[in-house]
Design an enzyme around this catalytic site. Structure first.
Site: not given
Lengths: 225, 83
Positions: A87, A196, A198
């Site tokens: 990002c 994302h 994560e």
């Protein structure tokens, strides 16, 4: 020896903790790095996390790109250090010219937050070795300036060299050219993507655990190197 | 003190969704006859020294490396005349 993966915190970073946690879940040693510290503290790989770093006043990542830590990261990445930009981290890699192109305002102007389906187009980078080529995954996406743009020649080059790493499936959430969600440099050690991974490493908090292979991929790559 | 203005605009081939949103709003507000709007950024730099060629070159370098992302943006540097 444990593999050390650093995560840089910039003023405004908000996904650094999630990235550190993902590194730990993958079995590596997470190392918190500070943007004003040029020293990478002997890490074997670096993650530039998402967030809204202070550079967003000018353009996303534009000021963060000149942080002292970036000098070392730019230099080391040219020597093969695996770097993942997520990002805002992807925007930073583009602003640093470690990856071609740029990220622009979403074509519909809205900030978007959704679970996004992606196709893994390149499973040979330092960060995608644990995926199968063509694998379809779902990970969260949240951005206001996530539209990937580059001139036609660069886009053709990326396609021809297999450097488009991820493509959006079902919907293109931000107007990215050719549905590009993530790309890599020619050497395959630097990868940037808007969604994302994560946030998709644990069943309790993510829509899937499809993000975990990012962090295990780099671990395996480093161990076998 | 001298003022140098740097105008930064998205390149013509890059989609400008903000400009388009402004253009779509204009007729709703009764302003007709605008066929396109592009939105950019303007930087006003107050220089401590004289605005000579060397100073302008420095500003261009600033614009190229920092104020504009030349992958997607064009810029123009000009000296603001004294009022």
């Amino acid at each position: 020896m444990t593999t050390r993966v650093g995560v840089v915190t910039f003023p405004g970073s908000l996904d650094d903790r999630d990235a550190l946690r993902a590194v730990k879940l993958a079995g590596a040693e997470p190392v918190a790095l500070w943007h004003a510290d040029k020293d990478l503290h002997q890490v074997d790989a670096v993650i530039l996390p998402g967030g809204f770093s202070y550079g967003d006043y000018l353009r996303c990542g534009a000021i963060a790109r000149f942080s002292p830590v970036m000098e070392t990261i730019i230099e080391q990445s040219r020597a093969g250090l695996p770097v993942l930009g997520i990002c805002n981290g992807f925007q930073l890699l583009c602003e640093s010219h470690l990856l071609p192109g740029a990220l622009t305002r979403n074509d519909h102007l809205h900030f978007i937050c959704r679970d996004q389906r992606l196709r893994v187009e390149n499973a040979e980078t330092a960060w995608t070795g644990d995926y199968a080529p063509g694998q379809e995954i779902t990970i969260p996406l949240k951005n206001g300036e996530g539209g990937y743009v580059a001139d036609e020649r660069t886009l053709d080059e990326l396609e021809a060299e297999g450097r488009v790493v991820f493509r959006y499936l079902d919907v293109n959430p931000n107007g990215s050219r050719r549905d590009i969600a993530g790309i890599t440099n020619a050497a395959g050690n630097v990868v940037g993507l808007m969604p994302h991974p994560e946030h998709a490493v644990e069943a309790l908090t993510g829509p899937t655990t499809d993000g975990l292979p990012f962090f295990t991929s780099v671990l395996k790559k480093l161990v076998s190197a | 003190m001298a003022r140098v203005v740097v105008d930064v605009m998205l390149k013509p081939e890059i989609l400008d969704p903000q400009g388009q949103a402004v253009q779509r709003a204009l007729p709703r507000l009764g302003f007709d006859g605008v066929s396109d709007v592009r939105q950019g950024k303007r930087f006003e730099l107050e220089l401590a020294g004289p605005v000579d060629d060397a100073a302008l070159d420095r500003v261009r370098e600033m614009a190229r490396t920092f104020l504009a992302n030349t992958v997607i943006e064009d810029f123009r540097v000009r000296v603001e005349e004294e009022q």
